[in-house]
Design an enzyme around this catalytic site. Structure first.
Site, PDB file in Angstrom:
ATOM      1  N   GLN A 109      -8.428 -10.967  12.878  1.00 44.20           N
ATOM      2  CA  GLN A 109      -7.051 -10.711  12.451  1.00 44.20           C
ATOM      3  C   GLN A 109      -6.137 -10.434  13.649  1.00 44.20           C
ATOM      4  O   GLN A 109      -4.950 -10.781  13.616  1.00 44.20           O
ATOM      5  CB  GLN A 109      -7.026  -9.530  11.474  1.00 44.20           C
ATOM      6  CG  GLN A 109      -5.798  -9.461  10.595  1.00 44.20           C
ATOM      7  CD  GLN A 109      -5.866 -10.329   9.349  1.00 44.20           C
ATOM      8  OE1 GLN A 109      -6.896 -10.381   8.712  1.00 44.20           O
ATOM      9  NE2 GLN A 109      -4.789 -11.012   9.014  1.00 44.20           N
ATOM     10  N   LYS A 112      -5.240 -13.925  14.875  1.00 42.57           N
ATOM     11  CA  LYS A 112      -4.497 -14.634  13.832  1.00 42.57           C
ATOM     12  C   LYS A 112      -3.054 -14.121  13.777  1.00 42.57           C
ATOM     13  O   LYS A 112      -2.097 -14.889  13.782  1.00 42.57           O
ATOM     14  CB  LYS A 112      -5.191 -14.409  12.479  1.00 42.57           C
ATOM     15  CG  LYS A 112      -4.559 -15.171  11.331  1.00 42.57           C
ATOM     16  CD  LYS A 112      -4.988 -14.664   9.959  1.00 42.57           C
ATOM     17  CE  LYS A 112      -6.473 -14.593   9.762  1.00 42.57           C
ATOM     18  NZ  LYS A 112      -6.850 -14.534   8.317  1.00 42.57           N
ATOM     19  N   LYS A 124      -8.494  -4.456   9.208  1.00 42.67           N
ATOM     20  CA  LYS A 124      -9.079  -4.900   7.939  1.00 42.67           C
ATOM     21  C   LYS A 124      -9.689  -3.698   7.257  1.00 42.67           C
ATOM     22  O   LYS A 124     -10.113  -2.752   7.918  1.00 42.67           O
ATOM     23  CB  LYS A 124     -10.182  -5.938   8.188  1.00 42.67           C
ATOM     24  CG  LYS A 124     -10.417  -6.849   7.013  1.00 42.67           C
ATOM     25  CD  LYS A 124      -9.427  -7.996   7.019  1.00 42.67           C
ATOM     26  CE  LYS A 124      -9.539  -8.848   5.793  1.00 42.67           C
ATOM     27  NZ  LYS A 124      -8.779 -10.102   5.953  1.00 42.67           N
ATOM     28  N   ASP A 164      -7.070  -9.289  -0.131  1.00 43.19           N
ATOM     29  CA  ASP A 164      -8.081 -10.211   0.405  1.00 43.19           C
ATOM     30  C   ASP A 164      -9.003 -10.502  -0.785  1.00 43.19           C
ATOM     31  O   ASP A 164      -8.586 -10.317  -1.942  1.00 43.19           O
ATOM     32  CB  ASP A 164      -8.829  -9.560   1.585  1.00 43.19           C
ATOM     33  CG  ASP A 164      -9.602 -10.580   2.430  1.00 43.19           C
ATOM     34  OD1 ASP A 164      -8.985 -11.258   3.255  1.00 43.19           O
ATOM     35  OD2 ASP A 164     -10.833 -10.712   2.246  1.00 43.19           O
ATOM     36  N   THR A 207      -1.101 -18.477   1.751  1.00 46.35           N
ATOM     37  CA  THR A 207      -2.301 -18.821   2.541  1.00 46.35           C
ATOM     38  C   THR A 207      -2.709 -20.265   2.271  1.00 46.35           C
ATOM     39  O   THR A 207      -2.948 -21.051   3.207  1.00 46.35           O
ATOM     40  CB  THR A 207      -3.458 -17.863   2.224  1.00 46.35           C
ATOM     41  OG1 THR A 207      -2.970 -16.522   2.251  1.00 46.35           O
ATOM     42  CG2 THR A 207      -4.590 -18.013   3.212  1.00 46.35           C
ATOM     43  N   ASN A 238      -7.383 -17.505  -4.990  1.00 48.92           N
ATOM     44  CA  ASN A 238      -5.977 -17.677  -4.641  1.00 48.92           C
ATOM     45  C   ASN A 238      -5.768 -18.741  -3.552  1.00 48.92           C
ATOM     46  O   ASN A 238      -4.900 -19.611  -3.669  1.00 48.92           O
ATOM     47  CB  ASN A 238      -5.450 -16.311  -4.181  1.00 48.92           C
ATOM     48  CG  ASN A 238      -3.987 -16.353  -3.840  1.00 48.92           C
ATOM     49  OD1 ASN A 238      -3.193 -16.886  -4.594  1.00 48.92           O
ATOM     50  ND2 ASN A 238      -3.638 -15.813  -2.690  1.00 48.92           N
ATOM     51  N   SER A 375       3.254 -12.094   4.791  1.00 44.45           N
ATOM     52  CA  SER A 375       3.201 -10.628   4.757  1.00 44.45           C
ATOM     53  C   SER A 375       4.153 -10.039   5.797  1.00 44.45           C
ATOM     54  O   SER A 375       4.850  -9.056   5.540  1.00 44.45           O
ATOM     55  CB  SER A 375       1.784 -10.125   5.065  1.00 44.45           C
ATOM     56  OG  SER A 375       0.979 -10.139   3.917  1.00 44.45           O
TER      57      SER A 375
HETATM   58  N1  GLU Z   1      -6.284 -11.092   3.898  1.00 38.35           N
HETATM   59  C1  GLU Z   1      -5.378 -12.052   4.461  1.00 38.35           C
HETATM   60  C2  GLU Z   1      -5.941 -12.583   5.757  1.00 38.35           C
HETATM   61  O1  GLU Z   1      -7.132 -12.725   5.887  1.00 38.35           O
HETATM   62  C3  GLU Z   1      -3.952 -11.552   4.549  1.00 38.35           C
HETATM   63  C4  GLU Z   1      -3.746 -10.284   5.292  1.00 38.35           C
HETATM   64  C5  GLU Z   1      -2.346  -9.712   5.187  1.00 38.35           C
HETATM   65  O2  GLU Z   1      -1.481 -10.308   4.546  1.00 38.35           O
HETATM   66  O3  GLU Z   1      -2.139  -8.656   5.782  1.00 38.35           O
HETATM   67  O4  GLU Z   1      -5.245 -12.951   6.662  1.00 38.35           O
END
Ligand code: GLU
Length: 448
Positions: A109, A112, A124, A164, A207, A238, A375
């Site tokens: 993350q 990303k 996370k 998630d 996503t 989703n 987000s």
């Molecule tokens: N769970 C999602 C991811 O893997 C979104 C995380 C978020 O929006 O903070 O990127």
């Protein structure tokens, strides 16, 4: 300390955390040329610092099931890095959740979120709670109890969780309500809220749609187009169903979706009506296999989609769902593009195999960044207390996915020495994400 020494240290220290080691190694191998050309990264021990989370918060969740029995689950929040912004990343409720899984997800993350270009750090969280078969009342009680434990550690400016696997709009609403109740604050502490009470339009679709926008950019780079291409998608959550929807909107033919029970194959392709039916079926936790009785097609019990012929694969179920054998099947069945809708759905061996066969490969941290990107847009809308239209968010999402694609492709051209004709998105994305975080750490000195 060199990167390989740092890896050895991590492997020895966290031998019991295989998913985390897998994620760290993938980044380490690809960033080596960047690292070597920046001696300051070594001076400031950037890699060694980044592989240790800022902190891991662990807690117990007591709640009561419908029979009035006390249940005990474990919960965590891994606050990995806030070098670029508040900690940001989803919450997962699934029986496979443990520290290794959350550390791999939190680590990915960081990069990303850096790739989106928005000011977000990496985190996370989650619990080993299994939502399967639970009543709505049980879900509500669990979400309340989870947030009661988590709330002291999060805030709109420090750490902003989202959904998630196992956590969608319903769960976010329950958790937001408990946070608001305990703190009296109405703000952007969680994203993925309902539209109408702080949520952003398009967060639900983001996503899946974003992954397909990334794919469009990959195809354009090869002078190809999505129209008429056969697309295999795994998962039926989703990400999968919104990826399917966008592929269909752009003229591609989605022939599979899947769940833990098996794969649904529809040679004619999914249309909007069929996708809506699948969304409803999944929302009611009903079997995917029922589709065959309504729309035809074939149900492959206990099988994944990869034995079916196609042009593009979008694995969107969960980590390590595609092993080396599956990757071989993909290559044999004509797959030319693999776009990760899930986080780390390919094992290291599967990645090696498809790359060896010059399959164009988009890693999750680039391809599925659309969710966290929207987000980020939700956070800024919450801050200014003004909301944007669906079209405005969609345009931003397209632009963000194109920027991620183009910057990864550019870094691939610069650092991927072996095969100049092949865009190495894995190397490119890791380098761009890592460089942004590393430069911030160097600027901060020895504080993170
Ligand atoms: N769970 C999602 C991811 O893997 C979104 C995380 C978020 O929006 O903070 O990127």
């Amino acid at each position: 300390m060199s990167i390989s020494q740092a890896i050895e240290k991590i492997e020895a220290r966290y031998a019991h955390q295989p998913e985390f080691i897998q994620a760290v190694k993938e980044v380490a191998i690809t960033i080596a040329p960047l690292y070597d050309s920046h001696p300051e990264y070594d001076t400031f021990k950037v890699f060694e610092r980044l592989v240790e989370p800022d902190r891991v918060i662990a807690f117990r969740i007591n709640w009561e099931n419908d029979k009035g029995e006390v249940q005990v689950n474990r919960g965590w929040r891994v606050q990995f890095s806030n070098a670029l912004g508040p900690y940001k990343g989803g919450i997962r409720f699934h029986p496979t959740v443990n520290q290794s899984v959350l550390k791999f997800l939190g680590f990915e993350q960081i990069f990303k979120n850096a790739l989106t270009g928005l000011p977000m750090g990496g985190a996370k969280g989650g619990s080993d709670f299994d939502p399967k078969g639970k009543s709505d009342n049980e879900i509500r009680r669990f979400c309340y109890a989870f947030m009661r434990e988590l709330h002291p550690y999060i805030n709109k400016d420090t750490d902003v969780p989202a959904g998630d696997i196992g956590v969608g709009g319903r769960e976010i609403s329950y958790m937001f309500a408990m946070y608001k109740n305990l703190t009296r604050e109405y703000g952007g502490v969680l994203t993925g809220k309902g539209v109408g009470f702080g949520g952003s339009l398009m967060r639900t679709e983001a996503t899946g749609y974003g992954a397909v926008y990334f794919l469009e950019n990959m195809l354009t780079a090869q002078n190809e187009h999505i129209a008429g291409k056969r697309v295999l998608i795994s998962g039926a959550g989703n990400v999968s169903l919104h990826a399917a929807e966008k592929v269909h909107m752009l003229g591609g033919v989605v022939v599979t979706v899947s769940d833990s029970q098996g794969t649904l194959y529809d040679e004619k392709g999914l249309n909007q009506e069929k996708i809506n039916w699948l969304k409803e079926q999944k929302a009611k936790s009903q079997p995917l296999a029922d589709y065959v009785a309504v729309y035809g097609g074939e149900w492959f019990a206990g099988q994944k989609p990869w034995h079916i012929k196609g042009d593009i694969a979008i694995p969107s179920a969960t980590q390590n769902e595609v092993n080396e054998g599956d990757a071989k099947l993909m290559v044999e069945n004509g797959i030319k593009y693999v776009v990760e809708g899930a986080n780390m759905p390919l094992t290291a061996e599967a990645i090696d195999h498809i790359r060896l066969h010059r399959v164009h490969y988009a890693p999750g941290k680039a391809a599925n960044a659309g969710g966290v990107a929207v987000s980020g847009l939700e956070m800024s809308q919450n801050s200014v207390r003004q909301y944007k239209s669906f079209e405005q968010i969609d345009a931003r999402l397209k632009c963000i996915m194109k920027n991620i694609h183009d910057s990864a492709a550019e870094a691939s051209g610069k650092y991927h020495q072996t095969d100049k004709g092949y865009i190495d998105y894995m190397t490119g994305a890791n380098i761009v994400g890592f460089e942004r975080v590393a430069d911030a750490l160097v600027a901060y000195g020895i504080l993170n």
